[in-house]
Design a protein around this motif. Structure first.
Motif, PDB file in Angstrom:
ATOM      1  N   ASP A   1       0.837  -1.208   0.000  1.00 50.57           N
ATOM      2  CA  ASP A   1       0.000   0.000   0.000  1.00 50.57           C
ATOM      3  C   ASP A   1       0.867   1.252   0.000  1.00 50.57           C
ATOM      4  N   ALA A   2       1.986   1.219   0.756  1.00 53.09           N
ATOM      5  CA  ALA A   2       2.885   2.375   0.810  1.00 53.09           C
ATOM      6  C   ALA A   2       3.474   2.640  -0.575  1.00 53.09           C
ATOM      7  N   TRP A   3       3.865   1.592  -1.278  1.00 54.66           N
ATOM      8  CA  TRP A   3       4.428   1.772  -2.624  1.00 54.66           C
ATOM      9  C   TRP A   3       3.376   2.347  -3.562  1.00 54.66           C
ATOM     10  N   GLN A   4       2.169   1.832  -3.532  1.00 55.63           N
ATOM     11  CA  GLN A   4       1.127   2.334  -4.425  1.00 55.63           C
ATOM     12  C   GLN A   4       0.803   3.798  -4.134  1.00 55.63           C
ATOM     13  N   ALA A   5       0.752   4.156  -2.850  1.00 53.91           N
ATOM     14  CA  ALA A   5       0.480   5.552  -2.488  1.00 53.91           C
ATOM     15  C   ALA A   5       1.628   6.459  -2.944  1.00 53.91           C
ATOM     16  N   THR A   6       2.856   5.989  -2.777  1.00 55.53           N
ATOM     17  CA  THR A   6       4.021   6.760  -3.208  1.00 55.53           C
ATOM     18  C   THR A   6       4.022   6.915  -4.726  1.00 55.53           C
ATOM     19  N   ARG A   7       3.777   5.825  -5.428  1.00 53.79           N
ATOM     20  CA  ARG A   7       3.746   5.850  -6.896  1.00 53.79           C
ATOM     21  C   ARG A   7       2.698   6.853  -7.387  1.00 53.79           C
ATOM     22  N   THR A   8       1.506   6.795  -6.802  1.00 59.30           N
ATOM     23  CA  THR A   8       0.426   7.702  -7.179  1.00 59.30           C
ATOM     24  C   THR A   8       0.814   9.156  -6.901  1.00 59.30           C
ATOM     25  N   GLY A   9       1.433   9.411  -5.744  1.00 65.82           N
ATOM     26  CA  GLY A   9       1.857  10.764  -5.393  1.00 65.82           C
ATOM     27  C   GLY A   9       2.925  11.306  -6.325  1.00 65.82           C
ATOM     28  N   VAL A  10       3.901  10.470  -6.672  1.00 65.27           N
ATOM     29  CA  VAL A  10       4.965  10.905  -7.578  1.00 65.27           C
ATOM     30  C   VAL A  10       4.394  11.191  -8.960  1.00 65.27           C
ATOM     31  N   LEU A  11       3.516  10.321  -9.436  1.00 64.19           N
ATOM     32  CA  LEU A  11       2.894  10.556 -10.743  1.00 64.19           C
ATOM     33  C   LEU A  11       2.083  11.847 -10.744  1.00 64.19           C
TER      34      LEU A  11
END
Length: 150
Positions: free
Chosen positions: A4-14
């Motif tokens: 979940d942390a990776w997906q949230a980070t990925r979404t934020g960076v995008l």
């Protein structure tokens, strides 16, 4: 890296890189190279933003795959850090107005980590009259004058 942390980070960076494609320093829509402004009837700003988002998504996903295949995932992550530091520095150089949003994203990322990964420990040892100047997350500025020894 499918947490979940990776997906949230990925979404934020995008989101951060996507906003850089649709804004400029003065708050107006960015003009893609060779494109036409939306008020002139052009529609190329959205494809330019989509292209940049797709590129960053591919970089993130490729890096995630490299880490997943690595024998030492922590070392793999560390080796990817300099390239992302350069990308983010360039982003902020082009769009300094995103600094606050980047800071917010960084704090959300930190909070999403397991508690044991939210803190760092530094062991510093000096021997034989040596001096150590160390900092975590900050700067160390030292001004020393030579002492007059008799």
């Amino acid at each position: 890296m499918a947490t979940d942390a990776w997906q949230a980070t990925r979404t934020g960076v995008l989101g951060l890189f996507g906003r850089s494609s649709t804004s400029s320093r003065d708050g107006t829509a960015a003009q893609p190279v060779g494109g036409t402004a939306p008020e002139e009837g052009g529609t190329e700003a959205a494809p330019a933003a989509d292209g940049r988002i797709a590129l960053v998504a591919a970089q993130l996903d490729g890096d995630a795959a490299l880490v997943a295949r690595a024998d030492d995932t922590a070392a793999a992550r560390r080796s990817l850090l300099p390239a992302w530091q350069l990308r983010v520095q360039e982003l902020l150089r082009e769009h300094p107005e995103l600094a606050g949003e980047l800071s917010d994203l960084t704090e959300r990322m930190r909070r999403s980590l397991p508690e044991e990964e939210q803190q760092w420990v530094m062991h510093v040892v000096a021997h034989d009259h040596a001096q150590v100047f160390a900092s975590q997350g900050g700067n160390v500025i030292v001004h020393q004058e030579r002492s007059e020894r008799a």
